[in-house]
Design an enzyme around this catalytic site. Structure first.
Site, PDB file in Angstrom:
ATOM      1  N   GLU A 155       1.048  -1.235   0.165  1.00  0.00           N
ATOM      2  CA  GLU A 155      -0.034   0.060   0.116  1.00  0.00           C
ATOM      3  C   GLU A 155       1.065   1.711   0.131  1.00  0.00           C
ATOM      4  O   GLU A 155       0.527   1.876  -0.286  1.00  0.00           O
ATOM      5  CB  GLU A 155      -1.204   0.418   0.936  1.00  0.00           C
ATOM      6  CG  GLU A 155      -2.003  -0.577   1.329  1.00  0.00           C
ATOM      7  CD  GLU A 155      -1.824  -2.191   1.185  1.00  0.00           C
ATOM      8  OE1 GLU A 155      -0.603  -2.823   1.985  1.00  0.00           O
ATOM      9  OE2 GLU A 155      -2.854  -3.008   1.372  1.00  0.00           O
TER      10      GLU A 155
ATOM     11  N   HIS B  44     -10.996  -3.525   9.103  1.00  0.00           N
ATOM     12  CA  HIS B  44     -11.572  -3.817   9.069  1.00  0.00           C
ATOM     13  C   HIS B  44     -12.626  -3.474   7.684  1.00  0.00           C
ATOM     14  O   HIS B  44     -13.755  -3.265   7.681  1.00  0.00           O
ATOM     15  CB  HIS B  44     -11.897  -5.089   7.845  1.00  0.00           C
ATOM     16  CG  HIS B  44     -10.717  -6.380   6.737  1.00  0.00           C
ATOM     17  ND1 HIS B  44      -9.689  -6.296   7.968  1.00  0.00           N
ATOM     18  CD2 HIS B  44     -10.026  -6.009   6.477  1.00  0.00           C
ATOM     19  CE1 HIS B  44      -8.512  -7.001   7.097  1.00  0.00           C
ATOM     20  NE2 HIS B  44      -8.982  -7.116   5.878  1.00  0.00           N
TER      21      HIS B  44
END
Lengths: 325, 333
Positions: free
Chosen positions: A60, A129
């Site tokens: 990322e 999440h």
């Protein structure tokens, strides 16, 4: 106008941008054949090829950094980060570089970078999440933040973000992808920085964005049945924030409830409350209220998660108390 | 190991190299004085000793090729053709500086000469340079990106992610590690599990090369091989240049972590003395020429200081200007 889902509307904005501008390309994990974790990019690989629908390894920080490098050298990358929680891994690149290049390097620097990411809970995805971290970016000048609540805004704000010469974070919501709404045909731009009055009202202002703009509308319907006329403002953009729209509403209603999914302390609602206190205190007939998640990590257990996240009833109760004393 | 053909500069190149070496050195030595006497606020990370890397690498680049720099970045900007006046003015926080005084020593860019910015976060520029290489590839522009970083940055996660991505996509990037043996005070041997950072290239599907970072010719020769490889579409290279910063990490560093004997041994390999000797040896210039070039470079430093001192500070309204680009305004890129 046609009825589209939120994910289809996002995809339409991506497709039209890819068709219109050869400098636009997509970058992210599993955005190819898989179509992205929430299906937004499905089919685009076949249509535009692997050069422009560019699948990355799980990296990322470097995805974000590479997008900055591509953006400052004239491309218009659109990054997908699979869950907003993973922005933690990109924060050096976003906060220290993307947000600051223009200020530090002067007008030669433009960072036309778009970063799309799904936020929010409600699906028992657990603490890493499910977060809504958009408030962090209110504290890093240099990145715009949009958070569409409807399919039409999803298309129009994403299209505007891709045309913008600045880094724009597009906060999507997991619970919205399958929702439907009418979406204009062809290119549609929703100006970044302008809120929408979703429902006019005279007794109390409900300010929300993303998924909770819809919940606030439901709350307003319930309140109406009790004789309370709520105005619902959908912020649509968090940076720059349309403070004027909120103040205009508060001048009419005298009461304000700020609604968000992120944790309460240091949140978007805190910022709105501070601005209204500073700029429009004389119009307030009561204290500003906040409806937000508790200051805890998002729990997994479904009843605990529901207890943590703001509920329709919390908004209705808060607005009722404010209006009825 | 990749074979490296020798690099022999033209006479004009040789003279330019000396000019740039002296400019980089003279600039940093002057900056240190100006920081010490309070003319320049903040800190500085001197490049003294490492000049051969920036000058050697930039020597084989085209003007349109890009470099991306580090927190020890003044030398990279000057070697890529940057303006010493605007560089010095930025250090003074003046409106005429590269960032209008808002960037400072670690945050300067000059896109017009292919310099994508120096960077205050160790390793922060590695993915950005990688993205610039992706941009060059996507547009088929033929540009190559040289990404400068130190041995400390090579231990950041972004180094590994970026090299993996560049190797995977065969990007036109040259990763130039300036291994000056210390990440601030931490010796390379105490921070890295292997001796040669170049050996890490094997993990990312690209060649690893090493060059003597005190030797302009060696750096230029190795960089040329890597740049030609990149330009031919054969992908990235990791080039490790062993070098040494003669001074401390920043102005306050007392250098307790290394010996004066070690410093003296590296100073014996001074890249400027070496280049002067080489120029005389090859007849690229006479002694009087060398002195004239040296004076000319140091005069440019004097002029930069004068320019910076005479320049105005930014206007108060500059504080809130320029956070965002606005539609329709003129842009250099």
């Amino acid at each position: 106008m046609r009825e589209l889902t939120y994910w289809q509307a996002l995809q339409e904005a991506l497709r039209e941008a890819l068709q219109r501008d050869p400098l636009v390309f997509l970058l992210g994990e599993d955005i190819g054949e898989y179509g992205g974790a929430f299906g937004v990019t499905r089919g685009l690989l076949a249509e535009f090829g692997a050069e422009r629908i560019r699948c990355t390894p799980i990296s990322e920080a470097t995805i974000a950094g590479a997008a900055i490098g591509a953006a400052v050298t004239g491309m218009r990358p659109v990054v997908e980060i699979m869950f907003m929680d993973f922005l933690t891994l990109t924060m050096d690149q976003l906060a220290n570089h993307a947000a600051k290049f223009r200020y530090m390097y002067g007008p030669q620097a433009r960072v036309p970078l778009v970063l799309r990411t799904p936020a929010g809970g409600g699906r028992s995805y657990g603490a890493t999440h499910s977060q809504s971290l958009e408030a962090w970016f209110l504290h890093v000048p240099g990145i715009k933040v949009v958070a569409p609540a409807t399919p039409a805004d999803a298309k129009g704000l994403l299209a505007a973000a891709i045309l913008d010469d600045n880094p724009v974070l597009v906060v999507e919501h997991k619970l919205l992808y399958a929702t439907t709404g009418m979406v204009p045909d062809g290119e549609v731009l929703v100006p970044i920085g302008r809120a929408a009055v979703r429902r006019p009202g005279s007794d109390v202002t409900l300010v929300a964005y993303s998924y909770y703009a819809g919940v606030a509308l439901q709350a307003a319907e319930q309140l109406a049945a009790e004789g309370i006329d709520a105005e619902v403002i959908d912020l649509r953009t968090l940076v720059p924030m349309d403070t004027g729209a909120v103040i205009e509403s508060v001048r009419k209603t005298g009461r304000l409830v700020c609604i968000e999914e992120g944790t309460r302390s240091g949140g978007v609602g805190a910022e709105i409350a501070a601005r209204v206190s500073e700029l429009a205190y004389e119009y307030l007939d009561g204290p500003i209220r906040r409806v937000a998640a508790a200051d805890v990590p998002i729990p997994f257990s479904p009843p605990l998660e529901q207890l943590d996240l703001p509920q329709l009833a919390d908004i209705v109760d808060t607005a009722r108390q404010l209006c009825r004393g | 190991m990749t074979a490296v053909p020798a690099f022999t500069p033209s006479t004009a190149e040789a003279r330019r190299v000396l000019y740039q070496l002296v400019l980089c050195r003279g600039f940093e030595e002057r900056v240190l004085k100006l920081v010490t006497d309070g003319s320049i606020r903040g800190t500085t990370h001197p490049y003294v000793g490492q000049e051969a890397v920036a000058v050697g690498a930039c020597l084989v680049l085209r003007p349109q090729d890009w470099v991306i720099s580090t927190h020890r970045g003044h030398g990279h900007l000057l070697a890529k053709g940057g303006d010493p006046n605007r560089l010095m003015a930025e250090l003074f926080g003046k409106a005429t500086g590269y960032g209008g005084g808002k960037g400072g020593t670690q945050h300067m860019a000059d896109f017009a000469i292919g310099h994508l910015g120096s960077n205050g976060i160790t390793g922060g520029g590695i993915p950005i340079g990688t993205g610039a290489a992706l941009s060059a590839k996507l547009r088929g522009s033929g540009q190559v990106v040289v990404i400068f970083f130190g041995d400390g940055a090579a231990n950041q996660g972004t180094f590994h992610e970026s090299l993996n991505l560049a190797g995977l996509w065969r990007l036109p990037a040259v990763y130039v590690c300036e291994n000056n043996l210390y990440a601030m005070s931490t010796p390379h041997r105490e921070a890295c599990a292997i001796e040669h950072i170049a050996d890490r290239a094997a993990a990312y599907g690209m060649p690893g090369m090493q060059a003597d970072g005190m030797d302009v010719q060696a750096v230029a020769a190795a960089t040329r091989v890597a740049v030609e490889r990149a330009r031919a579409g054969r992908g990235p290279t990791l080039l490790e240049c062993k070098t040494y910063r003669f001074l401390g990490h920043s102005k306050s560093d007392q250098r307790v972590y290394r010996s004066r004997e070690e410093e003296a041994s590296w100073r014996e390999r001074d890249p400027i003395a070496r280049w002067r000797a080489l120029m005389l040896e090859h007849g690229w210039a006479g002694a009087a020429d060398l002195d004239a070039i040296t004076r000319e470079a140091l005069a440019a430093v004097d002029a930069a200081v004068e320019f910076a001192r005479q320049s105005p500070f930014p206007a108060p309204e500059a504080l809130t200007e320029g956070v965002f680009a606005t539609p329709g305004e003129s842009c250099a890129n």
